[in-house]
Design a protein around this motif. Structure first.
Motif, PDB file in Angstrom:
ATOM      1  N   MET A  73       0.821  -1.225   0.000  1.00 46.76           N
ATOM      2  CA  MET A  73       0.000   0.000   0.000  1.00 46.76           C
ATOM      3  C   MET A  73       0.850   1.268   0.000  1.00 46.76           C
ATOM      4  O   MET A  73       0.377   2.322  -0.422  1.00 46.76           O
ATOM      5  CB  MET A  73      -0.943  -0.003   1.209  1.00 46.76           C
ATOM      6  CG  MET A  73      -2.091  -0.971   1.059  1.00 46.76           C
ATOM      7  SD  MET A  73      -3.064  -1.198   2.576  1.00 46.76           S
ATOM      8  CE  MET A  73      -3.582   0.458   2.929  1.00 46.76           C
ATOM      9  N   THR A  74       2.089   1.174   0.446  1.00 51.61           N
ATOM     10  CA  THR A  74       2.925   2.377   0.534  1.00 51.61           C
ATOM     11  C   THR A  74       3.514   2.796  -0.816  1.00 51.61           C
ATOM     12  O   THR A  74       4.009   3.907  -0.945  1.00 51.61           O
ATOM     13  CB  THR A  74       4.090   2.183   1.531  1.00 51.61           C
ATOM     14  OG1 THR A  74       4.959   1.160   1.043  1.00 51.61           O
ATOM     15  CG2 THR A  74       3.579   1.848   2.921  1.00 51.61           C
TER      16      THR A  74
ATOM     17  N   LYS B 237       2.844   3.559  -4.748  1.00 43.95           N
ATOM     18  CA  LYS B 237       1.725   3.909  -5.625  1.00 43.95           C
ATOM     19  C   LYS B 237       1.428   2.818  -6.654  1.00 43.95           C
ATOM     20  O   LYS B 237       0.266   2.474  -6.882  1.00 43.95           O
ATOM     21  CB  LYS B 237       1.993   5.244  -6.320  1.00 43.95           C
ATOM     22  CG  LYS B 237       0.813   5.736  -7.106  1.00 43.95           C
ATOM     23  CD  LYS B 237       1.039   7.117  -7.684  1.00 43.95           C
ATOM     24  CE  LYS B 237      -0.246   7.572  -8.381  1.00 43.95           C
ATOM     25  NZ  LYS B 237      -0.115   8.885  -8.950  1.00 43.95           N
TER      26      LYS B 237
ATOM     27  N   THR C 269       1.810  -0.352  -6.510  1.00 40.95           N
ATOM     28  CA  THR C 269       1.251  -1.590  -5.952  1.00 40.95           C
ATOM     29  C   THR C 269       0.155  -1.331  -4.916  1.00 40.95           C
ATOM     30  O   THR C 269      -0.270  -2.258  -4.234  1.00 40.95           O
ATOM     31  CB  THR C 269       2.373  -2.439  -5.317  1.00 40.95           C
ATOM     32  OG1 THR C 269       2.999  -1.692  -4.269  1.00 40.95           O
ATOM     33  CG2 THR C 269       3.394  -2.877  -6.351  1.00 40.95           C
ATOM     34  N   ARG C 270      -0.276  -0.094  -4.812  1.00 43.07           N
ATOM     35  CA  ARG C 270      -1.262   0.275  -3.784  1.00 43.07           C
ATOM     36  C   ARG C 270      -2.540  -0.553  -3.888  1.00 43.07           C
ATOM     37  O   ARG C 270      -3.082  -1.029  -2.883  1.00 43.07           O
ATOM     38  CB  ARG C 270      -1.564   1.770  -3.876  1.00 43.07           C
ATOM     39  CG  ARG C 270      -2.378   2.281  -2.704  1.00 43.07           C
ATOM     40  CD  ARG C 270      -2.314   3.776  -2.605  1.00 43.07           C
ATOM     41  NE  ARG C 270      -0.948   4.129  -2.203  1.00 43.07           N
ATOM     42  CZ  ARG C 270      -0.327   5.224  -2.597  1.00 43.07           C
ATOM     43  NH1 ARG C 270      -0.910   6.089  -3.388  1.00 43.07           N
ATOM     44  NH2 ARG C 270       0.910   5.465  -2.197  1.00 43.07           N
ATOM     45  N   LYS C 271      -3.036  -0.743  -5.095  1.00 45.36           N
ATOM     46  CA  LYS C 271      -4.279  -1.494  -5.278  1.00 45.36           C
ATOM     47  C   LYS C 271      -4.108  -2.941  -4.807  1.00 45.36           C
ATOM     48  O   LYS C 271      -5.021  -3.520  -4.209  1.00 45.36           O
ATOM     49  CB  LYS C 271      -4.706  -1.454  -6.748  1.00 45.36           C
ATOM     50  CG  LYS C 271      -6.160  -1.826  -6.942  1.00 45.36           C
ATOM     51  CD  LYS C 271      -6.595  -1.975  -8.389  1.00 45.36           C
ATOM     52  CE  LYS C 271      -6.212  -0.868  -9.312  1.00 45.36           C
ATOM     53  NZ  LYS C 271      -6.743  -1.095 -10.682  1.00 45.36           N
TER      54      LYS C 271
ATOM     55  N   GLY D 153      -2.099  -3.934  -2.422  1.00 45.62           N
ATOM     56  CA  GLY D 153      -2.111  -3.863  -0.961  1.00 45.62           C
ATOM     57  C   GLY D 153      -3.514  -3.768  -0.399  1.00 45.62           C
ATOM     58  O   GLY D 153      -3.852  -4.448   0.570  1.00 45.62           O
ATOM     59  N   TYR D 154      -4.351  -2.921  -1.013  1.00 50.70           N
ATOM     60  CA  TYR D 154      -5.749  -2.813  -0.579  1.00 50.70           C
ATOM     61  C   TYR D 154      -6.456  -4.160  -0.702  1.00 50.70           C
ATOM     62  O   TYR D 154      -7.184  -4.581   0.200  1.00 50.70           O
ATOM     63  CB  TYR D 154      -6.517  -1.773  -1.403  1.00 50.70           C
ATOM     64  CG  TYR D 154      -6.122  -0.344  -1.152  1.00 50.70           C
ATOM     65  CD1 TYR D 154      -5.831   0.124   0.124  1.00 50.70           C
ATOM     66  CD2 TYR D 154      -6.062   0.566  -2.213  1.00 50.70           C
ATOM     67  CE1 TYR D 154      -5.478   1.446   0.339  1.00 50.70           C
ATOM     68  CE2 TYR D 154      -5.713   1.892  -2.002  1.00 50.70           C
ATOM     69  CZ  TYR D 154      -5.419   2.320  -0.730  1.00 50.70           C
ATOM     70  OH  TYR D 154      -5.080   3.630  -0.516  1.00 50.70           O
TER      71      TYR D 154
ATOM     72  N   TYR E 165     -12.655   1.257  -7.584  1.00 51.17           N
ATOM     73  CA  TYR E 165     -11.561   2.025  -8.175  1.00 51.17           C
ATOM     74  C   TYR E 165     -12.013   2.706  -9.470  1.00 51.17           C
ATOM     75  O   TYR E 165     -11.721   3.883  -9.701  1.00 51.17           O
ATOM     76  CB  TYR E 165     -10.361   1.106  -8.442  1.00 51.17           C
ATOM     77  CG  TYR E 165      -9.166   1.824  -8.998  1.00 51.17           C
ATOM     78  CD1 TYR E 165      -8.305   2.539  -8.165  1.00 51.17           C
ATOM     79  CD2 TYR E 165      -8.884   1.799 -10.362  1.00 51.17           C
ATOM     80  CE1 TYR E 165      -7.204   3.205  -8.668  1.00 51.17           C
ATOM     81  CE2 TYR E 165      -7.781   2.459 -10.876  1.00 51.17           C
ATOM     82  CZ  TYR E 165      -6.945   3.165 -10.030  1.00 51.17           C
ATOM     83  OH  TYR E 165      -5.860   3.818 -10.538  1.00 51.17           O
TER      84      TYR E 165
END
Length: 184
Positions: free
Chosen positions: A48-49, A51, A53-55, A57-58, A173
């Motif tokens: 998540m930290t 950008k 790979t953020r999705k 992580g969510y 999203y």
């Protein structure tokens, strides 16, 4: 039911045949990293930290939350399956006594939920995550805290949850992107 018991017993006999001090150590380490989903929570938060790979992580974190709720507050209560070491007191555990019912395996379902979420977005990372999730499931059988069918059930639950969560995240999203771009 007898066929399931025979299958579970056969898998335990295979685990007994490969039993050795290295596997005792190795599978204890694997299983401990799955306690409370720590390895997957850390992975999800780390993803998540960034950008890019953020999705992912969510998807990992939401999949873990849904898995914990479904397993601990619904499925384990419904099936209330006795753990192998309770059914057979001659089994000597190599880890602390786990609590709760046996079906489905929480370590396995959490691992497959997180690993599937990763795999759906990034095949390279996902292959390693799925291999680790597989080791997690095998550790639960090897350590005699779950039957093979508990692990298979946990794997199915985890995969289904991750797929459904990913579909939901994509919808949210896309809606968010439409609003950000002024489309309605």
């Amino acid at each position: 039911m007898e066929l399931i018991a025979e299958f579970d017993n056969f898998i335990f006999s295979v685990a007994e045949m490969i039993s050795c001090s290295f596997f005792d150590w190795f599978f204890r380490i694997i299983t401990y990293t799955g306690d409370k989903g720590i390895v997957w929570i850390v992975a999800g938060l780390a993803l998540m930290t960034i950008k890019k790979t953020r999705k992912i992580g969510y998807c990992v974190i939401v999949s873990l939350l849904v898995t914990v709720i479904l397993n601990n507050y619904m499925l384990k209560e419904i099936f209330d399956r006795t753990r192998p070491f309770v059914a057979d007191p001659s089994i000597k555990l190599l880890i602390d006594i786990p609590h709760g019912s046996s079906f489905p395996s929480g370590h396995t379902s959490s691992s497959f939920a997180a690993a599937t979420a990763i795999f759906m977005y990034n095949r390279k990372m996902g292959v390693f995550a799925l291999a680790y999730a597989t080791l997690m499931g095998l550790s639960r059988i090897y350590l005699h805290v779950h039957y093979a069918t508990d692990v298979i059930g946990g794997m199915i639950v985890g995969i289904v949850i991750a797929v459904l969560v990913a579909i939901g995240i994509e919808k949210v999203y896309n809606k968010f992107q439409e609003k950000m771009n002024g489309e309605v």
